[in-house]
Design a protein around this motif. Structure first.
Motif, mmCIF file in Angstrom:
data_model
loop_
_atom_site.group_PDB
_atom_site.id
_atom_site.type_symbol
_atom_site.label_atom_id
_atom_site.label_comp_id
_atom_site.label_asym_id
_atom_site.label_seq_id
_atom_site.Cartn_x
_atom_site.Cartn_y
_atom_site.Cartn_z
ATOM 1 N N GLY A 302 31.933 52.318 39.000
ATOM 2 C CA GLY A 302 32.706 51.992 38.570
ATOM 3 C C GLY A 302 33.956 50.918 39.012
ATOM 4 O O GLY A 302 34.581 50.093 37.775
ATOM 5 N N GLU A 303 34.345 50.678 40.069
ATOM 6 C CA GLU A 303 35.554 49.650 40.065
ATOM 7 C C GLU A 303 34.759 48.699 40.489
ATOM 8 O O GLU A 303 34.963 47.305 40.213
ATOM 9 N N ILE A 304 33.924 48.197 40.969
ATOM 10 C CA ILE A 304 32.772 47.267 40.473
ATOM 11 C C ILE A 304 32.995 46.485 39.543
ATOM 12 O O ILE A 304 32.794 45.558 38.717
ATOM 13 N N GLN A 305 32.483 47.134 38.477
ATOM 14 C CA GLN A 305 31.870 46.655 36.464
ATOM 15 C C GLN A 305 33.707 46.942 36.389
ATOM 16 O O GLN A 305 33.771 45.335 35.825
ATOM 17 N N ARG A 306 35.049 46.990 37.126
ATOM 18 C CA ARG A 306 35.577 46.485 36.601
ATOM 19 C C ARG A 306 36.314 45.687 37.344
ATOM 20 O O ARG A 306 36.321 43.895 36.414
ATOM 21 N N ALA A 307 35.780 45.187 38.180
ATOM 22 C CA ALA A 307 36.237 43.845 39.262
ATOM 23 C C ALA A 307 35.476 42.867 38.751
ATOM 24 O O ALA A 307 35.988 41.679 38.020
ATOM 25 N N LEU A 308 34.434 43.088 37.809
ATOM 26 C CA LEU A 308 32.807 41.706 37.210
ATOM 27 C C LEU A 308 33.555 41.281 36.084
ATOM 28 O O LEU A 308 33.816 40.261 36.349
ATOM 29 N N GLU A 309 34.243 42.507 35.283
ATOM 30 C CA GLU A 309 35.397 42.292 33.796
ATOM 31 C C GLU A 309 36.334 41.676 34.746
ATOM 32 O O GLU A 309 36.677 40.845 33.015
ATOM 33 N N SER A 310 36.904 41.850 35.267
ATOM 34 C CA SER A 310 38.488 41.570 34.994
ATOM 35 C C SER A 310 39.158 40.856 36.360
ATOM 36 O O SER A 310 39.772 39.829 35.826
ATOM 37 N N ASN A 311 38.349 40.634 37.102
ATOM 38 C CA ASN A 311 39.070 40.059 38.879
ATOM 39 C C ASN A 311 39.026 37.826 37.882
ATOM 40 O O ASN A 311 38.761 37.467 37.289
ATOM 41 N N PRO A 312 40.365 37.811 38.189
ATOM 42 C CA PRO A 312 40.976 36.664 37.691
ATOM 43 C C PRO A 312 40.599 35.179 38.677
ATOM 44 O O PRO A 312 40.135 34.536 37.569
ATOM 45 N N GLN A 313 39.693 35.302 39.517
ATOM 46 C CA GLN A 313 38.819 34.144 39.937
ATOM 47 C C GLN A 313 37.523 34.862 39.601
ATOM 48 O O GLN A 313 37.296 32.505 38.842
ATOM 49 N N LEU A 314 36.747 35.708 39.384
ATOM 50 C CA LEU A 314 35.627 35.677 39.096
ATOM 51 C C LEU A 314 35.414 34.658 37.266
ATOM 52 O O LEU A 314 34.604 33.703 36.954
ATOM 53 N N ARG A 315 36.618 35.357 36.641
ATOM 54 C CA ARG A 315 36.240 34.629 35.926
ATOM 55 C C ARG A 315 36.915 33.468 35.379
ATOM 56 O O ARG A 315 36.484 32.768 33.912
ATOM 57 N N SER A 316 37.781 32.605 36.153
ATOM 58 C CA SER A 316 38.308 31.538 36.975
ATOM 59 C C SER A 316 36.822 30.849 36.374
ATOM 60 O O SER A 316 36.266 29.479 36.840
ATOM 61 N N VAL A 317 36.055 31.326 37.739
ATOM 62 C CA VAL A 317 34.335 30.829 38.014
ATOM 63 C C VAL A 317 33.341 30.505 36.910
ATOM 64 O O VAL A 317 32.784 29.193 36.612
ATOM 65 N N ARG A 318 33.743 31.436 36.013
ATOM 66 C CA ARG A 318 32.592 31.565 35.311
ATOM 67 C C ARG A 318 33.063 30.506 33.766
ATOM 68 O O ARG A 318 32.227 29.558 33.242
ATOM 69 N N MET A 319 34.522 30.104 33.159
ATOM 70 C CA MET A 319 35.409 29.099 32.715
ATOM 71 C C MET A 319 34.312 28.086 33.083
ATOM 72 O O MET A 319 34.425 26.702 32.521
ATOM 73 N N GLY A 320 34.118 27.062 34.837
ATOM 74 C CA GLY A 320 34.126 26.851 34.815
ATOM 75 C C GLY A 320 32.454 26.075 35.003
ATOM 76 O O GLY A 320 32.010 25.475 34.705
#
Length: 504
Positions: A302-320
């Motif tokens: 569950g913690e991994i899934q929350r990190a994949l969905e909400s981590n700001p840095q990962l979201r920033s990379v995906r926006m790239g």
């Protein structure tokens, strides 16, 4: 900081913890709560200020990109005098002419790629050339004045290359994505700063508690020295028996000095996070809160899934990836041939009286119009092909970066979740160890009082107790810090402390 000043701080902290009341005002130069630390960081942290400016800069660039489609008003005035020398005395073409031209236009670039332009021109001409006047009005007039007006509407638009709002507004879309990226990066930086402040605060709390425990160890050794000296006075122990206790007092005072240094270093770290200068005259912080935490179960998936969905840095990379898609779409559009439609319609006036010329023009009495196509085909088209290839490579790189960071994020979450579990177990075990150490010390002191133990044994039991107490604090701080780091990765840290970023 002087040694005397630090000693006063140490004594006050010891007295406070001895009463079990935390650190009141005056216990150190400046007691500090966690909420106060977070407030200071939010207000003064340099990195957070930099991120706010980065978002403001993106907003300015977005406004500039939107300005590409602003209405543009233009106007001009030109006076011209032309002199034509006569070829001979009979040459009626010689003379001069003065003309004044006033023009105004308003242009609107279109979001679909073209442009519309509405223009108006007025000319007034005065000439003494008989040929010119005769041509205009007939006869052989020596001088004349006449006016001309033009009103025109022109339109141009690409039909292939550069056609469509998705292409012409690519820079606006790019700036909007950049703003989203900047907001995510700001959230990430805020989360990291918050994590660092909380972690450093709990390290300050550990240093504060460690200082108290080590000073209390000195007090225990001094009490043992008092008991030993009392027994020496009555002849139950030899004077040499006090040497072990005095040695222990010296060693524990060294530990107190190291603990004082640690407290000061934690203060320096917090000052940097608060955006405060490192000034020797500024107060030393002491944590007002005693570290406290209990073990909890961690559901790793569950913690991994929350990190994949909400981590700001990962979201920033995906926006790239969205930026790469925009670049690819724009580059592919450059592969098309350039085919533009150009059209215009207008009216013209020409009279000897200004009002009549204006009326003729704006009455649309004499219309003119034109329409045409402009074609351009780069034969090798290497520029466009290179741009497409560069966009493809950038997209592949962005996808690799996103995948690599996702792997790193999964690894970090699993490590921190494991650290939380381990620290929770350590807290439970070390608390039990303290109870055992207290019982052992009491038993050893009882044996010493009847002559069945030595100072070395009592001092050893004392040290075991203090080590156990320090281990409890260390395990508790490790648990708090691991939970904080995990919350930063899963994007929960700002919400947990009620911090809202303006403009996000």
């Amino acid at each position: 900081m002087s040694r005397t000043r630090m000693r006063l701080i140490t004594t006050a902290v010891v007295a406070t913890f001895a009463t079990g009341q935390g650190t009141p005002a005056g216990a150190a130069d400046e007691p500090l709560t966690l909420v106060q630390a977070l407030k200071r960081a939010v207000e003064g942290n340099v990195e957070l200020k930099q991120e706010r400016l980065a978002v403001d800069l993106i907003d300015a660039q977005l406004l500039s990109a939107q300005g590409r489609f602003d209405f543009v008003f233009s106007a001009g005035a030109t006076f011209q005098r032309r002199t034509t020398p006569p070829l001979s005395a009979e040459d009626i073409g010689g003379g001069f002419s003065n003309s004044l031209t006033l023009d105004a236009a308003i242009t609107k670039p279109l979001e679909t790629g073209g442009s519309v332009r509405l223009s108006a021109t007025q000319r007034g001409t005065n000439s003494n050339s008989r040929l010119s006047c005769g041509t205009v009005f007939g006869g052989g007039s020596q001088s004349c004045t006449y006016y001309g007006d033009d009103l025109g509407l022109s339109f141009s638009h690409p039909l292939l290359r550069g056609f469509g709002a998705e292409i012409t507004q690519a820079n606006i879309r790019r700036q909007r994505v950049q703003r989203d990226v900047a907001l995510m990066q700001r959230q990430m930086r805020a989360s990291n700063v918050l994590r660092d402040v909380i972690t450093t605060y709990w390290e300050l709390a550990y240093a504060t508690r460690d200082l108290f425990i080590r000073q209390s160890a000195v007090d225990l050794a001094r009490e043992q020295l008092r008991v030993t000296q009392a027994q020496i006075e009555v002849g139950r122990l030899a004077p040499i028996d006090s040497a072990a206790v005095e040695r222990a007092i010296g060693e524990r005072l060294q530990e107190v000095a190291v603990s004082e240094q640690s407290l000061f270093f934690r203060t320096l770290e917090l000052r940097r996070l608060f955006g405060m200068p490192s000034d020797p005259d500024l107060p030393v912080f002491a944590a007002s809160e005693v570290p406290s935490a209990t073990a909890r179960e961690i559901e790793m998936a569950g913690e991994i899934q929350r990190a994949l969905e909400s981590n700001p840095q990962l979201r920033s990379v995906r926006m790239g990836l969205r930026l790469s898609e925009i670049d690819m779409q724009t580059a592919q559009a450059t592969m098309r041939p350039q085919l533009d439609f150009i059209g215009a319609i207008g009216a013209t006036g020409r009279k000897r009286v200004l009002s009549e010329s204006v009326a003729q023009t704006y009455g649309l009495d004499d219309l003119t119009w034109s329409a045409g196509l402009d074609l351009q085909i780069p034969l090798e088209n290497r520029i466009a092909r290179g741009q497409v290839r560069a966009a493809q490579v950038a997209g592949q790189r962005s996808r690799l970066d996103a995948g690599d960071f996702e792997l790193t994020l999964r690894d970090q979450v699993m490590r921190l979740a494991t650290m939380v579990r381990t620290a929770g177990k350590r807290v439970e075990l070390t608390r039990a160890t303290v109870g055992y150490a207290e019982k052992n010390l009491e038993a050893e002191k009882a044996r010493f009082s009847v002559g069945r133990s030595t100072n070395n044994e009592v001092l050893l039991r004392q040290q075991e107790l203090k080590n156990a107490e320090i281990s409890v604090v260390r395990a508790t701080v490790d648990l708090l810090n691991s939970e904080t780091a995990l919350a930063a990765l899963t994007g929960d840290l700002l919400d947990r402390y009620g911090i809202v970023l303006k403009g996000s």
